[in-house]
Motif scaffolding. Structure first.
Motif, short mmCIF file in Angstrom:
data_model
loop_
_atom_site.label_atom_id
_atom_site.label_comp_id
_atom_site.label_asym_id
_atom_site.label_seq_id
_atom_site.Cartn_x
_atom_site.Cartn_y
_atom_site.Cartn_z
N LEU A 119 0.84 -1.20 0.00
CA LEU A 119 0.00 0.00 0.00
C LEU A 119 0.88 1.25 0.00
CD1 LEU A 119 -2.76 1.41 0.17
CD2 LEU A 119 -2.59 1.23 2.67
N ALA A 120 1.94 1.23 0.79
CA ALA A 120 2.87 2.37 0.80
C ALA A 120 3.50 2.57 -0.57
CB ALA A 120 3.94 2.14 1.85
N ASP A 121 3.89 1.48 -1.23
CA ASP A 121 4.46 1.58 -2.57
C ASP A 121 3.46 2.21 -3.54
OD1 ASP A 121 6.77 0.38 -1.69
OD2 ASP A 121 6.32 -1.58 -2.55
N ARG A 122 2.23 1.75 -3.48
CA ARG A 122 1.21 2.26 -4.40
C ARG A 122 0.93 3.74 -4.16
NH1 ARG A 122 -2.64 0.11 -7.80
NH2 ARG A 122 -1.96 -2.02 -7.31
N MET A 123 0.97 4.15 -2.89
CA MET A 123 0.64 5.53 -2.55
C MET A 123 1.84 6.46 -2.57
SD MET A 123 -2.61 5.50 -2.21
CE MET A 123 -2.76 7.18 -1.60
N GLY A 124 3.05 5.91 -2.69
CA GLY A 124 4.23 6.74 -2.71
C GLY A 124 4.69 7.22 -1.35
N TRP A 125 4.38 6.44 -0.29
CA TRP A 125 4.80 6.81 1.05
C TRP A 125 6.15 6.21 1.37
CZ3 TRP A 125 -0.34 4.58 3.33
CH2 TRP A 125 -1.42 5.39 2.91
N GLN A 126 6.90 6.87 2.23
CA GLN A 126 8.19 6.36 2.69
C GLN A 126 8.00 5.67 4.04
OE1 GLN A 126 11.21 9.35 3.26
NE2 GLN A 126 12.82 7.86 3.65
N VAL A 127 8.28 4.37 4.08
CA VAL A 127 8.13 3.61 5.32
C VAL A 127 9.26 3.97 6.28
CG1 VAL A 127 8.07 1.31 6.36
CG2 VAL A 127 6.98 1.71 4.13
N LYS A 128 8.89 4.31 7.51
CA LYS A 128 9.89 4.63 8.53
C LYS A 128 10.03 3.52 9.57
CE LYS A 128 11.20 8.83 7.34
NZ LYS A 128 12.61 9.15 7.04
N GLY A 143 5.14 6.19 8.53
CA GLY A 143 6.09 6.77 7.60
C GLY A 143 5.75 8.20 7.27
N GLU A 144 6.30 8.66 6.15
CA GLU A 144 6.08 10.04 5.71
C GLU A 144 5.69 10.07 4.25
OE1 GLU A 144 9.59 12.29 6.56
OE2 GLU A 144 9.32 12.18 8.73
N MET A 145 5.00 11.13 3.87
CA MET A 145 4.59 11.34 2.50
C MET A 145 4.84 12.80 2.14
SD MET A 145 0.46 11.49 3.05
CE MET A 145 0.21 12.42 1.53
N THR A 146 4.78 13.10 0.87
CA THR A 146 4.88 14.49 0.44
C THR A 146 3.71 15.26 1.02
OG1 THR A 146 5.96 13.84 -1.61
CG2 THR A 146 4.99 16.05 -1.53
N GLU A 147 3.97 16.32 1.74
CA GLU A 147 2.92 17.05 2.44
C GLU A 147 1.84 17.52 1.48
OE1 GLU A 147 2.93 21.24 4.65
OE2 GLU A 147 3.95 19.67 5.84
N ARG A 173 -4.72 20.62 9.88
CA ARG A 173 -3.36 20.68 9.35
C ARG A 173 -3.26 19.89 8.05
NH1 ARG A 173 -2.85 18.56 14.36
NH2 ARG A 173 -1.96 16.63 13.52
N PRO A 174 -2.23 20.14 7.24
CA PRO A 174 -1.94 19.25 6.12
C PRO A 174 -1.40 17.92 6.65
CG PRO A 174 -0.25 20.94 6.30
CD PRO A 174 -1.32 21.31 7.28
N ILE A 175 -1.29 16.94 5.76
CA ILE A 175 -0.84 15.60 6.13
C ILE A 175 0.60 15.39 5.66
CG2 ILE A 175 -1.28 13.13 5.94
CD1 ILE A 175 -3.52 14.68 7.32
N ARG A 176 1.47 14.97 6.58
CA ARG A 176 2.82 14.58 6.21
C ARG A 176 3.21 13.27 6.89
NH1 ARG A 176 8.00 15.04 8.14
NH2 ARG A 176 7.32 16.28 9.94
N ARG A 177 3.02 13.18 8.20
CA ARG A 177 3.32 11.94 8.93
C ARG A 177 2.07 11.06 8.95
NH1 ARG A 177 4.75 14.11 14.53
NH2 ARG A 177 2.99 15.43 13.92
N ILE A 178 2.24 9.79 8.64
CA ILE A 178 1.09 8.93 8.43
C ILE A 178 1.35 7.54 9.00
CG2 ILE A 178 1.87 8.16 6.13
CD1 ILE A 178 -1.13 8.49 5.26
#
Length: 257
Positions: A119-128, A143-147, A173-178
């Motif tokens: 799911l992270a790969d599909r959405m472009g999120w960085q797993v932390k 993880g984190e995503m482009t805000e 707020r905008p979304i960055r940490r997820i």
């Protein structure tokens, strides 16, 4: 029946999957691995999210020897009698000598083939990492995503998963940490909020989820139980076809939930 030139022993496939997914690590609600025994030789594997009658009918038509799913049978606390719908499903498998193999939590958690990482790969999120709290079992990823704005993330779900999410906004707020856990993991929102992320994503929603999100100040996305769990079982089927002498076909039985 069509001529079969390639086949692999069922035991070889099961041993490979057990070594890969390590089901002994998990306290699950169902049986992981072989649930219904069929042919001891496998040439064709059909994968799908859930072992519904519709998927079984597709497997029969394709002459599959194994059905590989994320959601199989024999869930904790379900009636044990094999009657009605359950009888018809199992009768289909037995009549056509088809193996049913299911992988639930071990497939959600796997580091490369799991629903969460894919799911992270599909959405472009960085797993932390993974938040291993009381409910975790290695399932709650963060993880984190482009805000971006909360509405933009909702649009990304619809574009990339082909499913319109339900969004419950807990802040402005905008979304960055997820944080996220696919499927029916909505109650992990508590651990996600305590970790301080901006948003938590799962598949389904409960009535209580609305109040938890608003009062704990975290935005929640129900992105679809089925939609968030298509990739893992398909990736496992592809791997088996690449590593062993079998054919694989993924069939997506539509499910709006």
């Amino acid at each position: 029946m069509a001529e079969r030139n390639h086949m692999t022993a069922r035991k070889v496939l099961l041993d490979d999957m057990h070594a890969l997914l390590a089901p002994e690590r998990f306290k699950d609600f169902t049986v992981n691995g072989l649930q219904v025994e069929g042919s001891d030789r496998v040439t064709r594997i059909m994968s799908g999210v859930t072992a519904s009658q519709a998927l079984l009918d597709e497997a029969v038509a394709w002459q599959a020897d194994m059905v590989l799913v994320h959601h199989g049978y024999f869930w904790k606390n379900e009636p044990v009698a094999i009657t009605g719908m359950k009888q018809r499903r199992i009768a289909t498998l037995l009549a056509h000598d088809i193996n049913l193999v299911a992988w639930h939590l071990p497939l959600d958690a796997h580091a490369t083939l799991g629903n969460n990482v894919l799911l992270a790969d599909r959405m472009g999120w960085q797993v932390k990492g993974v938040l291993d709290g009381e409910m975790g079992q290695g399932l709650l990823y963060h993880g984190e995503m482009t805000e971006c704005s909360q509405q933009t993330l909702a649009q990304q779900f619809q574009q990339r998963l082909d499913h319109k999410p339900l969004m419950i906004s807990g802040h402005d707020r905008p979304i960055r940490r997820i944080a996220w856990c696919t499927g029916g993991a909505q109650d992990m929102i508590i651990e996600a909020a305590e970790a301080g992320v901006d948003a938590f994503v799962s598949g389904e929603v409960s009535e209580r989820t609305t109040h938890l999100a608003r009062e704990m100040g975290i935005t929640y996305y129900a992105a679809g139980h089925h939609a968030t769990e298509r990739d893992g079982i398909r990736a496992l089927g592809v791997r088996l076809a690449q590593q062993h002498d079998v054919e694989h076909r993924f069939v997506d039985i539509d499910n709006p939930v």
